[in-house]
Structures are given as structure tokens and as C-alpha cells.
Design a protein around this motif. Structure first.
Motif, PDB file in Angstrom:
ATOM      1  N   ALA A  83       0.852  -1.130   0.161  1.00  0.00           N
ATOM      2  CA  ALA A  83       0.152   0.095  -0.256  1.00  0.00           C
ATOM      3  C   ALA A  83       1.126   1.565   0.076  1.00  0.00           C
ATOM      4  N   SER A  84       0.174   2.455   0.088  1.00  0.00           N
ATOM      5  CA  SER A  84       1.269   3.508  -0.565  1.00  0.00           C
ATOM      6  C   SER A  84       1.207   4.059   0.761  1.00  0.00           C
ATOM      7  N   TRP A  85       0.812   3.882   2.192  1.00  0.00           N
ATOM      8  CA  TRP A  85       1.212   3.824   3.637  1.00  0.00           C
ATOM      9  C   TRP A  85       0.743   3.085   3.933  1.00  0.00           C
ATOM     10  N   LYS A  86       2.093   2.515   5.179  1.00  0.00           N
ATOM     11  CA  LYS A  86       2.208   0.917   6.049  1.00  0.00           C
ATOM     12  C   LYS A  86       1.089   1.174   6.925  1.00  0.00           C
ATOM     13  N   GLY A  87       0.722   2.519   7.787  1.00  0.00           N
ATOM     14  CA  GLY A  87       0.364   2.754   9.099  1.00  0.00           C
ATOM     15  C   GLY A  87      -0.545   3.510   8.709  1.00  0.00           C
ATOM     16  N   PRO A  88      -1.200   3.966   8.205  1.00  0.00           N
ATOM     17  CA  PRO A  88      -2.324   5.195   8.216  1.00  0.00           C
ATOM     18  C   PRO A  88      -3.318   5.579   9.340  1.00  0.00           C
ATOM     19  N   HIS A  89      -3.147   4.456  10.567  1.00  0.00           N
ATOM     20  CA  HIS A  89      -4.090   4.604  11.986  1.00  0.00           C
ATOM     21  C   HIS A  89      -5.211   5.462  11.956  1.00  0.00           C
ATOM     22  N   PHE A  90      -5.510   4.995  10.728  1.00  0.00           N
ATOM     23  CA  PHE A  90      -7.469   5.250  10.557  1.00  0.00           C
ATOM     24  C   PHE A  90      -8.296   4.967  11.668  1.00  0.00           C
ATOM     25  N   TRP A  91      -7.966   3.756  12.036  1.00  0.00           N
ATOM     26  CA  TRP A  91      -8.863   2.821  12.892  1.00  0.00           C
ATOM     27  C   TRP A  91      -8.616   3.719  14.351  1.00  0.00           C
ATOM     28  N   ASP A  92      -7.327   4.003  14.836  1.00  0.00           N
ATOM     29  CA  ASP A  92      -7.178   4.535  15.670  1.00  0.00           C
ATOM     30  C   ASP A  92      -6.632   6.373  16.142  1.00  0.00           C
ATOM     31  N   GLU A  93      -6.770   6.987  15.063  1.00  0.00           N
ATOM     32  CA  GLU A  93      -6.201   8.283  15.628  1.00  0.00           C
ATOM     33  C   GLU A  93      -6.948   8.978  14.580  1.00  0.00           C
ATOM     34  N   SER A  94      -7.581   8.871  14.085  1.00  0.00           N
ATOM     35  CA  SER A  94      -7.913   9.484  12.807  1.00  0.00           C
ATOM     36  C   SER A  94      -9.135  10.690  14.036  1.00  0.00           C
ATOM     37  N   THR A  95      -9.308  11.810  13.250  1.00  0.00           N
ATOM     38  CA  THR A  95      -9.877  12.719  14.292  1.00  0.00           C
ATOM     39  C   THR A  95     -11.112  12.889  13.242  1.00  0.00           C
ATOM     40  N   PHE A  96     -12.206  13.644  14.096  1.00  0.00           N
ATOM     41  CA  PHE A  96     -13.690  14.078  13.648  1.00  0.00           C
ATOM     42  C   PHE A  96     -13.719  14.518  14.817  1.00  0.00           C
ATOM     43  N   LYS A 112      -1.417  15.231   1.255  1.00  0.00           N
ATOM     44  CA  LYS A 112      -0.766  14.616   2.690  1.00  0.00           C
ATOM     45  C   LYS A 112      -2.302  13.069   3.243  1.00  0.00           C
ATOM     46  N   TYR A 113      -1.812  12.376   3.865  1.00  0.00           N
ATOM     47  CA  TYR A 113      -3.055  11.774   4.612  1.00  0.00           C
ATOM     48  C   TYR A 113      -3.158  12.751   5.551  1.00  0.00           C
ATOM     49  N   ASP A 114      -4.892  12.681   5.566  1.00  0.00           N
ATOM     50  CA  ASP A 114      -5.564  13.213   5.950  1.00  0.00           C
ATOM     51  C   ASP A 114      -6.593  12.918   7.104  1.00  0.00           C
ATOM     52  N   GLY A 115      -6.676  11.404   7.373  1.00  0.00           N
ATOM     53  CA  GLY A 115      -7.513  10.401   8.584  1.00  0.00           C
ATOM     54  C   GLY A 115      -8.728  10.409   7.533  1.00  0.00           C
ATOM     55  N   SER A 116      -9.056  10.870   6.848  1.00  0.00           N
ATOM     56  CA  SER A 116     -10.999  10.521   5.823  1.00  0.00           C
ATOM     57  C   SER A 116     -10.905   9.380   5.444  1.00  0.00           C
ATOM     58  N   PHE A 117     -11.739   9.181   5.140  1.00  0.00           N
ATOM     59  CA  PHE A 117     -12.047   7.629   5.244  1.00  0.00           C
ATOM     60  C   PHE A 117     -11.616   8.029   3.620  1.00  0.00           C
ATOM     61  N   GLN A 118     -12.110   8.920   2.538  1.00  0.00           N
ATOM     62  CA  GLN A 118     -11.452   9.036   1.132  1.00  0.00           C
ATOM     63  C   GLN A 118      -9.898   8.633   0.951  1.00  0.00           C
ATOM     64  N   ALA A 119      -9.306   9.658   2.307  1.00  0.00           N
ATOM     65  CA  ALA A 119      -7.510   9.619   2.381  1.00  0.00           C
ATOM     66  C   ALA A 119      -7.678   8.259   2.277  1.00  0.00           C
ATOM     67  N   TYR A 120      -8.249   7.023   3.168  1.00  0.00           N
ATOM     68  CA  TYR A 120      -7.693   5.891   3.806  1.00  0.00           C
ATOM     69  C   TYR A 120      -7.987   5.186   2.736  1.00  0.00           C
ATOM     70  N   VAL A 121      -8.612   5.134   1.834  1.00  0.00           N
ATOM     71  CA  VAL A 121      -9.283   4.153   0.943  1.00  0.00           C
ATOM     72  C   VAL A 121      -8.568   4.495  -0.636  1.00  0.00           C
ATOM     73  N   ARG A 122      -8.045   5.611  -0.427  1.00  0.00           N
ATOM     74  CA  ARG A 122      -7.247   5.359  -1.780  1.00  0.00           C
ATOM     75  C   ARG A 122      -5.420   5.669  -1.760  1.00  0.00           C
ATOM     76  N   ILE A 123      -5.079   4.736  -0.597  1.00  0.00           N
ATOM     77  CA  ILE A 123      -3.790   4.292  -0.128  1.00  0.00           C
ATOM     78  C   ILE A 123      -3.894   2.837  -0.762  1.00  0.00           C
ATOM     79  N   PHE A 124      -4.653   2.887  -1.084  1.00  0.00           N
ATOM     80  CA  PHE A 124      -4.694   1.310  -2.059  1.00  0.00           C
ATOM     81  C   PHE A 124      -4.855   1.745  -3.337  1.00  0.00           C
ATOM     82  N   ASP A 125      -5.108   2.791  -3.777  1.00  0.00           N
ATOM     83  CA  ASP A 125      -5.234   2.612  -5.302  1.00  0.00           C
ATOM     84  C   ASP A 125      -4.301   2.538  -6.134  1.00  0.00           C
ATOM     85  N   LYS A 126      -2.633   2.282  -5.978  1.00  0.00           N
ATOM     86  CA  LYS A 126      -1.895   2.052  -6.488  1.00  0.00           C
ATOM     87  C   LYS A 126      -1.968   0.156  -6.862  1.00  0.00           C
TER      88      LYS A 126
END
Length: 83
Positions: A27-40, A50-64
Motif C-alpha cells: 500500500a502507499s502508506w504502511k500505517g495510516p492509523h485510520f482506526w485509532d488516530e483519525s480525528t472527527f 498528505k494523508y488527512d485521516g478521512s475515509f477517502q484518504a484511507y481508501v486512496r492508499i489502496f489505489d495503486k
């Protein structure tokens, strides 16, 4: 796949060992911390690339990896390792 763990528990080591397998697509980002550090609500970074913690950004790490896996979907896999 997802490797979930706490800091210093070996998630990076396990990810890199899996990454060495010929069927693994990184993946383009090994450890995005989506599940534990994303803010709302989200805090937008100054750099929009830059990765911003949004769901869209999380999904984008799997585009390539998705493009690579589409070439051989039976034998390829990707994932991330957030600790």
C-alpha cells in the motif's frame, strides 16, 4: 488485510516480512492509523496530498495496489499495518 496492534508490538516487522512475499503489493502508506488516530471533525492538512485521516484518504492508499491486483486478482493481496 489489516494488521492491528499497539506501538512496539511488531506490526512493522510483520508487515515488512509479508511485503517480501512475491504476491504482496505494498500500500502507499504502511500505517495510516485510520482506526485509532483519525480525528472527527477532520483537521485538514496544509498539503492536500498528505494523508488527512478521512475515509477517502484511507481508501486512496489502496489505489495503486488495486491497479496491480487487477492484473492478477487470484494471486495478489495488499494491506496495511496500523499500530
Amino acid at each position: 488485510f489489516q494488521i492491528l496492534g499497539v506501538s512496539k508490538c511488531g506490526t512493522t516487522d510483520l508487515y515488512h516480512r509479508l511485503e517480501a512475499h512475491e504476491d504482496m503489493v505494498s500500500a502507499s502508506w504502511k500505517g495510516p492509523h485510520f482506526w485509532d488516530e483519525s480525528t472527527f471533525p477532520l483537521r485538514r492538512p496544509k498539503n492536500i496530498l498528505k494523508y488527512d485521516g478521512s475515509f477517502q484518504a484511507y481508501v486512496r492508499i489502496f489505489d495503486k495496489p488495486a491497479l496491480e491486483i487487477a492484473k492478477d486478482p487470484v494471486r495478489r493481496v495488499t494491506g496495511e499495518a496500523s499500530s
